[in-house]
Design an enzyme around this catalytic site. Structure first.
Site, PDB file in Angstrom:
ATOM      1  N   ASP A  81      79.871 -80.320 -46.795  1.00 32.18           N
ATOM      2  CA  ASP A  81      78.870 -79.318 -46.429  1.00 32.18           C
ATOM      3  C   ASP A  81      79.068 -78.862 -44.982  1.00 32.18           C
ATOM      4  O   ASP A  81      79.208 -79.685 -44.075  1.00 32.18           O
ATOM      5  CB  ASP A  81      77.464 -79.900 -46.621  1.00 32.18           C
ATOM      6  CG  ASP A  81      76.413 -78.833 -46.761  1.00 32.18           C
ATOM      7  OD1 ASP A  81      76.356 -77.923 -45.906  1.00 32.18           O
ATOM      8  OD2 ASP A  81      75.633 -78.892 -47.729  1.00 32.18           O
ATOM      9  N   THR A 118      73.331 -73.365 -48.241  1.00 32.15           N
ATOM     10  CA  THR A 118      73.890 -74.411 -49.102  1.00 32.15           C
ATOM     11  C   THR A 118      73.685 -74.157 -50.594  1.00 32.15           C
ATOM     12  O   THR A 118      74.633 -74.208 -51.376  1.00 32.15           O
ATOM     13  CB  THR A 118      73.271 -75.758 -48.712  1.00 32.15           C
ATOM     14  OG1 THR A 118      73.663 -76.024 -47.360  1.00 32.15           O
ATOM     15  CG2 THR A 118      73.743 -76.884 -49.610  1.00 32.15           C
ATOM     16  N   HIS A 241      74.127 -78.782 -37.437  1.00 29.38           N
ATOM     17  CA  HIS A 241      72.765 -78.314 -37.138  1.00 29.38           C
ATOM     18  C   HIS A 241      72.236 -78.949 -35.867  1.00 29.38           C
ATOM     19  O   HIS A 241      71.627 -78.291 -35.034  1.00 29.38           O
ATOM     20  CB  HIS A 241      71.816 -78.686 -38.288  1.00 29.38           C
ATOM     21  CG  HIS A 241      71.944 -77.786 -39.473  1.00 29.38           C
ATOM     22  ND1 HIS A 241      71.584 -76.464 -39.442  1.00 29.38           N
ATOM     23  CD2 HIS A 241      72.380 -78.022 -40.732  1.00 29.38           C
ATOM     24  CE1 HIS A 241      71.799 -75.920 -40.638  1.00 29.38           C
ATOM     25  NE2 HIS A 241      72.294 -76.847 -41.433  1.00 29.38           N
TER      26      HIS A 241
END
Ligand code: AMP
Ligand code: ZN
Ligand code: ZN
Length: 466
Positions: A81, A118, A241
């Protein structure tokens, strides 16, 4: 519905309302994109025709390699991810580099779908559909008809349209396994998320355990080995993030992903199946650095139009607004843009608001009742908030325009149906569904990818050539 639109689509310019500063920002984006993509198009012939296999065996470049141990083709898709394109060059990653060296990779990365989030992207990868057609238009949203809320834990089939690969595969009487993937727990058609083959999402499962479970499938009797498998890791999105794409903790996270690839390759080699499995290592999107000084506050637009927080379905980097019935959405868009272009709203030139039907068509983001009527495109690295705050926090975000290079991710494919040492131009992730169905020799559902594109990337089998 099948189409191969990405190059022409990405060349199109932004929508109808254009003035001064925002025009500059968006025109420069369009030009950068156009230049990058025309270069990619111009060189594509070159890539496809000549940068292929350095192998001395000339037939190898032309057709797939035979299976040595497995009795049927297997595709394993691994998602890391938030693995931004370029992270693979931060440091030496011996295992990922081995896959690149001996496989086929998107030279300038894989292009995510818009919004570069996502859930929309993972579900585009497994359905070949743009978000309006597969239904997952955001990580969170409200159905305007019944008021129900979708979130990342929603497994009711009503949300999940299209036909994901695990369903296509099981419709053909083949086995599929999912070690996490958005949508995999949803019962659809012949797929009922069978225990042992479909893991309920639990982010605390150690990454090594996930790899070892996938490896254990290769110890099963041949007819029990899934033809299609998924494997998912939350990293390096988490670190991206928290700290932004340039932090050393990103480098550490990609080193860990590389070590997991090493564990997987070793385990497959011990079982004699590494050269037989088609491994596709990819990400869902990239990551852009954010900082509170790059904020746009909706409250700053109050002089032109008040946008109460109850109207806002998501703020950033995808701004989506659904005013209550009775309001003119086109008036609201006009007033918001007037304020943003006035030069009197902080960073206003980095947000432009559209009626969804006026968004650039290359974004494929209008054809669903689930998409709120007003959508904002946010400048790279900017954040939209309701109220300006005094914080100075920095971090990372994704969800922006998929034409931003920072939103690109990796595509690295290794295995008998992929040429060794080959680089292909960038492409959108909706093309992957057809690649998998071609490898597994099954008919796929109709989708937004093109079969001819898949055939240009996947090596034909000997029988195809005859
Ligand atoms: P995003 O913030 O859009 O990058 O989403 C990433 C997060 O999605 C991960 O850190 C997980 O918390 C969550 N996630 C990923 N896969 C799943 C899944 N299959 N089910 C539920 N949540 C997931
Ligand atoms: Zn993600
Ligand atoms: Zn994320």
């Amino acid at each position: 519905m099948a189409s191969h639109q990405e190059s022409s689509a990405l060349l199109s310019t932004a929508g109808p309302r254009k003035t001064a500063a925002s025009t500059l920002v968006f025109i420069s984006l369009a030009i950068t994109t156009a230049v990058a993509l025309s270069a990619a198009a111009a060189f594509s012939f070159l890539f496809f025709s000549s940068s292929s296999s350095p192998s001395p065996h000339s037939t190898e470049a032309l057709s797939s390699r035979p299976l040595s141990k497995l009795k049927h083709p297997v595709v394993l898709i691994i998602s890391s991810d938030g693995f931004r394109f370029g992270y693979q060059f931060k440091t030496d990653l011996p295992n990922i580099n081995r896959l690149i060296r001996n496989g086929t990779a998107a030279e300038l990365g894989l292009i995510p779908v818009f919004p570069t989030l996502t859930f929309p992207n993972h579900y585009s990868i497994v359905t070949g559909l743009y978000p309006p057609y597969h239904g997952i238009i955001n990580n969170y949203f409200t159905d305007p008809i019944d008021g129900q809320v979708f979130n990342m834990g929603s497994h009711e089939p009503k949300w999940w349209l299209g036909e994901p690969l695990w369903e296509t595969v099981s419709n053909h009487g083949l086995k599929a396994s999912t070690y996490f993937w958005p949508g995999s727990e949803v019962h659809k058609g012949s797929w009922n998320c069978p225990s042992n083959y479909c893991m309920p999402y639990n982010e605390s499962v150690p990454f090594e355990e996930r790899v070892d479970t996938v490896l254990s499938y290769f110890d099963l009797p041949s007819d029990q080995i899934p033809s299609f498998m998924t494997l998912y890791f939350e990293d390096p999105d988490h670190q991206g993030h928290q700290y932004g794409p340039d932090d050393v903790r990103i480098t550490n996270a990609v080193v860990e992903i590389d070590a997991l690839m090493g564990r997987l390759i070793r385990g497959m080699e011990e079982r004699g199946v590494f050269q037989d499995v088609n491994i596709i290592l990819l990400g869902d999107h990239g990551m852009a650095g954010t900082c509170d000084k790059r904020v746009i506050a909706l409250d700053d637009l109050a002089e032109w139009v008040k946008i109460p927080k109850e109207w806002v379905q998501s703020y950033t980097p995808l701004l989506s607004i659904r005013p209550p019935p009775g309001y003119s959405t086109s008036d609201i868009v006009a007033k918001m843009n007037e304020g943003l272009e006035s030069g009197r709203v902080g960073n206003g030139e980095f947000l432009r608001v559209y009626l969804k039907e006026d968004l650039p068509s290359r974004l494929h983001y209008s054809d669903s009742y689930r998409i709120p009527p007003i959508v904002g495109l946010v400048g790279e690295g900017f954040t939209v908030k309701q109220t300006r705050s005094s914080g100075q926090e920095c971090g990372g975000a994704h969800g922006y325009d998929n034409a931003f290079f920072s939103m690109r991710t990796i595509f690295i494919a290794h295995g008998p149906r992929f040429a060794r040492g080959r680089k292909v131009p960038s492409f959108e992730n909706v093309q992957i569904y057809n690649m998998v169905t071609r490898i597994l020799k099954i008919d796929g559902a109709s989708n937004n990818g093109s079969v001819s594109f898949a055939d240009a990337v996947v090596l034909p089998t000997h029988s195809n050539l005859e």
